[in-house]
Design a protein around this motif. Sequence first.
Motif, PDB file in Angstrom:
ATOM      1  N   ALA A 276       0.833  -1.212   0.000  1.00  0.00           N
ATOM      2  CA  ALA A 276       0.000   0.000   0.000  1.00  0.00           C
ATOM      3  C   ALA A 276       0.862   1.255   0.000  1.00  0.00           C
ATOM      4  O   ALA A 276       0.486   2.278  -0.590  1.00  0.00           O
ATOM      5  CB  ALA A 276      -0.917  -0.003   1.228  1.00  0.00           C
ATOM      6  N   GLY A 277       2.030   1.167   0.647  1.00  0.00           N
ATOM      7  CA  GLY A 277       2.940   2.307   0.665  1.00  0.00           C
ATOM      8  C   GLY A 277       3.565   2.557  -0.684  1.00  0.00           C
ATOM      9  O   GLY A 277       3.680   3.705  -1.129  1.00  0.00           O
ATOM     10  N   THR A 278       3.983   1.490  -1.365  1.00  0.00           N
ATOM     11  CA  THR A 278       4.601   1.669  -2.687  1.00  0.00           C
ATOM     12  C   THR A 278       3.575   2.158  -3.707  1.00  0.00           C
ATOM     13  O   THR A 278       3.928   2.885  -4.629  1.00  0.00           O
ATOM     14  CB  THR A 278       5.244   0.359  -3.171  1.00  0.00           C
ATOM     15  N   GLN A 279       2.312   1.778  -3.518  1.00  0.00           N
ATOM     16  CA  GLN A 279       1.276   2.260  -4.436  1.00  0.00           C
ATOM     17  C   GLN A 279       1.136   3.779  -4.338  1.00  0.00           C
ATOM     18  O   GLN A 279       1.018   4.469  -5.355  1.00  0.00           O
ATOM     19  CB  GLN A 279      -0.062   1.588  -4.114  1.00  0.00           C
ATOM     20  N   ILE A 280       1.179   4.306  -3.115  1.00  0.00           N
ATOM     21  CA  ILE A 280       1.112   5.761  -2.942  1.00  0.00           C
ATOM     22  C   ILE A 280       2.353   6.416  -3.542  1.00  0.00           C
ATOM     23  O   ILE A 280       2.263   7.453  -4.213  1.00  0.00           O
ATOM     24  CB  ILE A 280       0.978   6.119  -1.444  1.00  0.00           C
ATOM     25  N   LEU A 281       3.518   5.799  -3.333  1.00  0.00           N
ATOM     26  CA  LEU A 281       4.750   6.372  -3.866  1.00  0.00           C
ATOM     27  C   LEU A 281       4.756   6.384  -5.393  1.00  0.00           C
ATOM     28  O   LEU A 281       5.337   7.288  -6.003  1.00  0.00           O
ATOM     29  CB  LEU A 281       5.964   5.618  -3.324  1.00  0.00           C
ATOM     30  N   ASP A 282       4.121   5.402  -6.016  1.00  0.00           N
ATOM     31  CA  ASP A 282       4.023   5.413  -7.475  1.00  0.00           C
ATOM     32  C   ASP A 282       3.245   6.647  -7.946  1.00  0.00           C
ATOM     33  O   ASP A 282       3.570   7.244  -8.982  1.00  0.00           O
ATOM     34  CB  ASP A 282       3.341   4.138  -7.971  1.00  0.00           C
ATOM     35  N   GLU A 283       2.255   7.058  -7.176  1.00  0.00           N
ATOM     36  CA  GLU A 283       1.513   8.275  -7.492  1.00  0.00           C
ATOM     37  C   GLU A 283       2.365   9.516  -7.221  1.00  0.00           C
ATOM     38  O   GLU A 283       2.278  10.511  -7.936  1.00  0.00           O
ATOM     39  CB  GLU A 283       0.214   8.335  -6.684  1.00  0.00           C
ATOM     40  N   MET A 284       3.206   9.432  -6.176  1.00  0.00           N
ATOM     41  CA  MET A 284       4.083  10.562  -5.866  1.00  0.00           C
ATOM     42  C   MET A 284       5.116  10.777  -6.969  1.00  0.00           C
ATOM     43  O   MET A 284       5.546  11.913  -7.215  1.00  0.00           O
ATOM     44  CB  MET A 284       4.789  10.327  -4.533  1.00  0.00           C
TER      45      MET A 284
END
Length: 256
Positions: free
Chosen positions: A165-173
Amino acid sequence: MKINTKMITALKLSSLCFALSLSSLSFARDIVVEGVVPNETSKQAILVKMRSVYNEDQIIDKIQVRPVAAPNGWSDSVTRVITPDLKKVSQGKLSVRGTQVDLSGKMLNQAEIQPFTSNFQSLVTAPYRFSSQLSVNQAEQAVIDNALKNRIIEFESGSAVLLPAGTQILDEMVVALNRVQGKNVKIIGHTDSQGNPDKNKMLSQQRADAVKQYLISKSIAATRLSTEGLGADKPVADNASPEGRKKNRRIEFEVL
């Protein structure tokens, strides 16, 4: 932290100037302290205060001792304005020239500028005069904040291993960071207040570093990214409740 090295190129022996950086050089978080002071006692008083605020290995001492005239209580006035609050300012500088105190730089939120300025002003007493030029990177910061949407970048419990879930947000970042190509960004790690403060600070730094490495793996230039771990020093919610502690365990992105 970055210092304008041209500040003292025209300095004369009859003048008096102290300056320190408020943003790091090459993201090594070096704090350059430079200028002219009237005696060794003043120099050491300034360095002692700096070491009480910043890590000693961050400080680069370029202070010169020369036979210059100083107002009464000058070194006390300089050390009084060196406080931990200065860490809230980036890309800036603090200078004291005689009785004139000047502060400039960037802050994360517009709402913080007025209370910060008022508090700092209270530290500067007559005959000293204070001026400030503080601003925010509003447009670019808004792009980053809108991408994060106050979400929590999650890690495995007690570690710096990112969860899916953290890497998914970072992909958006990554998309947001590519939209602000001309800006550098500081990744700031925070924890709740549970446990050992030193370990919390170390964990917050490790998590910020893990985020940086993930972003680099997604082709964000390493030279654009810096990191800082603040542990539980800057909570945004009450640590007495599970919900509050969850909000405090966060990663922030500050446009520099």
